[in-house]
Scaffold this motif. Structure first.
Motif, PDB file in Angstrom:
ATOM      1  N   VAL A 254       1.638  -1.769   7.452  1.00  0.00           N
ATOM      2  CA  VAL A 254       2.031  -0.574   6.708  1.00  0.00           C
ATOM      3  C   VAL A 254       1.693  -0.833   5.247  1.00  0.00           C
ATOM      4  O   VAL A 254       2.129  -1.832   4.667  1.00  0.00           O
ATOM      5  N   PHE A 255       0.915   0.067   4.647  1.00  0.00           N
ATOM      6  CA  PHE A 255       0.415  -0.155   3.303  1.00  0.00           C
ATOM      7  C   PHE A 255       0.785   1.011   2.400  1.00  0.00           C
ATOM      8  O   PHE A 255       0.880   2.157   2.842  1.00  0.00           O
ATOM      9  N   ASP A 256       0.983   0.701   1.119  1.00  0.00           N
ATOM     10  CA  ASP A 256       1.430   1.672   0.128  1.00  0.00           C
ATOM     11  C   ASP A 256       0.229   2.355  -0.515  1.00  0.00           C
ATOM     12  O   ASP A 256      -0.600   1.702  -1.146  1.00  0.00           O
ATOM     13  N   LEU A 257       0.136   3.673  -0.353  1.00  0.00           N
ATOM     14  CA  LEU A 257      -0.985   4.422  -0.924  1.00  0.00           C
ATOM     15  C   LEU A 257      -0.919   4.521  -2.441  1.00  0.00           C
ATOM     16  O   LEU A 257      -1.930   4.794  -3.080  1.00  0.00           O
ATOM     17  N   ASP A 258       0.252   4.342  -3.012  1.00  0.00           N
ATOM     18  CA  ASP A 258       0.365   4.437  -4.466  1.00  0.00           C
ATOM     19  C   ASP A 258      -0.234   3.216  -5.159  1.00  0.00           C
ATOM     20  O   ASP A 258      -0.369   3.207  -6.382  1.00  0.00           O
ATOM     21  N   ASP A 259      -0.586   2.200  -4.386  1.00  0.00           N
ATOM     22  CA  ASP A 259      -1.250   1.023  -4.932  1.00  0.00           C
ATOM     23  C   ASP A 259      -2.327   0.583  -3.948  1.00  0.00           C
ATOM     24  O   ASP A 259      -2.194  -0.422  -3.258  1.00  0.00           O
ATOM     25  N   PRO A 260      -3.429   1.352  -3.849  1.00  0.00           N
ATOM     26  CA  PRO A 260      -4.451   1.048  -2.839  1.00  0.00           C
ATOM     27  C   PRO A 260      -5.085  -0.325  -3.006  1.00  0.00           C
ATOM     28  O   PRO A 260      -5.503  -0.940  -2.028  1.00  0.00           O
ATOM     29  N   HIS A 261      -5.163  -0.819  -4.234  1.00  0.00           N
ATOM     30  CA  HIS A 261      -5.750  -2.147  -4.433  1.00  0.00           C
ATOM     31  C   HIS A 261      -4.887  -3.227  -3.792  1.00  0.00           C
ATOM     32  O   HIS A 261      -5.396  -4.291  -3.420  1.00  0.00           O
ATOM     33  N   ALA A 262      -3.576  -2.960  -3.657  1.00  0.00           N
ATOM     34  CA  ALA A 262      -2.696  -3.934  -3.012  1.00  0.00           C
ATOM     35  C   ALA A 262      -3.062  -4.112  -1.547  1.00  0.00           C
ATOM     36  O   ALA A 262      -2.834  -5.175  -0.967  1.00  0.00           O
ATOM     37  N   LEU A 263      -3.631  -3.063  -0.934  1.00  0.00           N
ATOM     38  CA  LEU A 263      -4.034  -3.171   0.462  1.00  0.00           C
ATOM     39  C   LEU A 263      -5.110  -4.240   0.619  1.00  0.00           C
ATOM     40  O   LEU A 263      -5.040  -5.081   1.521  1.00  0.00           O
TER      41      LEU A 263
END
Length: 285
Positions: A254-263
């Motif tokens: 599960v990944f946070d779209l508000d910080d795509p680079h974190a993905l």
């Protein structure tokens, strides 16, 4: 026939071909042109073989996992990335045409929720555009670009969504429509909806596939190539994965779209990947 071009020029051209062929949008015609280019001379063939070996070295060998991209390829990718800045600026301007004409639109990485005159709610995904025309006989919206989730209210007038393909109708229903090159993708979450007169069945994984409205991307055993293609929709630039075997790696999370680079950072840590970051270009290996 010997080549009249210096070896350095041929090497650069060969690396240009590798970037084009592995960027995810190369056509059969592009691949045929590359084959013809390779056959122009023994020097062309040698430059092509060297470039292909350099590209494979980004991820096919165990030793490549422990070191950055080869300096020569990194320098060439940097030059290509610089040109991408100009190319993408021009492309972005052309792509904005439907956005200028739409009633509502979102930028890359942005989401927007709105309530229409009849009380129906719409959530626009990244880089999406919507036009609305309500009349006494019909509630019609046109998805000019991107993706939208519709939560329609009951009304005697049909609610019609027009995208690239056949219209979608849904009254007192929750469904999403996404424009994409292979044809519209329609997903029914609740209620009843039809496409070209054919009733849709609710998707059992609708909550997962529409998690973007909540600012999340959820993947369960999806190939890494598909995950990166999805992530690319939420940020500027391209994400390239030259290793086809690595692209098939199954990814969950599960990944946070508000910080795509974190993905990408999470993928690096969780799956032992390496990422070379350049302006408007990330190479995953």
């Amino acid at each position: 026939m010997p080549s009249c071009q210096p070896p350095s020029v041929l090497s650069d051209d060969a690396l240009d071909w590798q970037v084009l062929l592995h960027a995810g949008n190369a056509t059969a015609a592009d691949r045929a042109r590359y084959q013809r280019w390779c056959q122009l001379s023994p020097a062309h063939a040698e430059a092509a073989a060297e470039a292909e070996a350099l590209w494979r070295d980004l991820g096919h060998t165990p030793s490549a996992q422990a070191r950055p991209a080869p300096p020569r390829l990194r320098r060439r990718l940097s030059a290509i990335a610089a040109s991408l800045v100009l190319c993408m600026a021009g492309y972005a301007g052309w792509q904005q045409v439907p956005f200028w004409q739409a009633d509502y639109h979102t930028a890359v990485g942005q989401r927007q929720s709105l309530t229409l005159a009849d009380g129906s709610r719409v959530t626009l995904n990244s880089a999406s555009a919507l036009s609305v025309v309500f009349s006494e006989h019909e509630r019609k919206v046109t998805l000019e670009a991107g993706e939208a989730l519709f939560e329609t209210v009951a009304d005697p007038r049909p609610f019609v969504v027009q995208a690239a393909g056949a219209p979608v109708t849904g009254n007192a229903a929750v469904f999403s429509v996404r424009r994409q090159p292979g044809g519209d993708q329609v997903l029914l979450a609740e209620g009843q909806a039809q496409v070209a007169g054919q009733a849709l069945q609710p998707a059992p994984d609708a909550a997962t596939r529409t998690a973007w409205q909540r600012g999340k991307l959820i993947f369960n055993g999806k190939p890494l190539g598909q995950v990166l293609a999805e992530l690319e929709r939420y940020q500027h630039g391209r994400i390239v994965i030259p290793d086809h075997q690595l692209a098939a790696l199954e990814v969950s999370g599960v990944f946070d779209l508000d910080d795509p680079h974190a993905l990408l950072r999470t993928l690096e840590q969780r799956y032992g990947l390496k990422v070379t970051y350049l302006p408007f270009l990330a190479v995953v290996y």
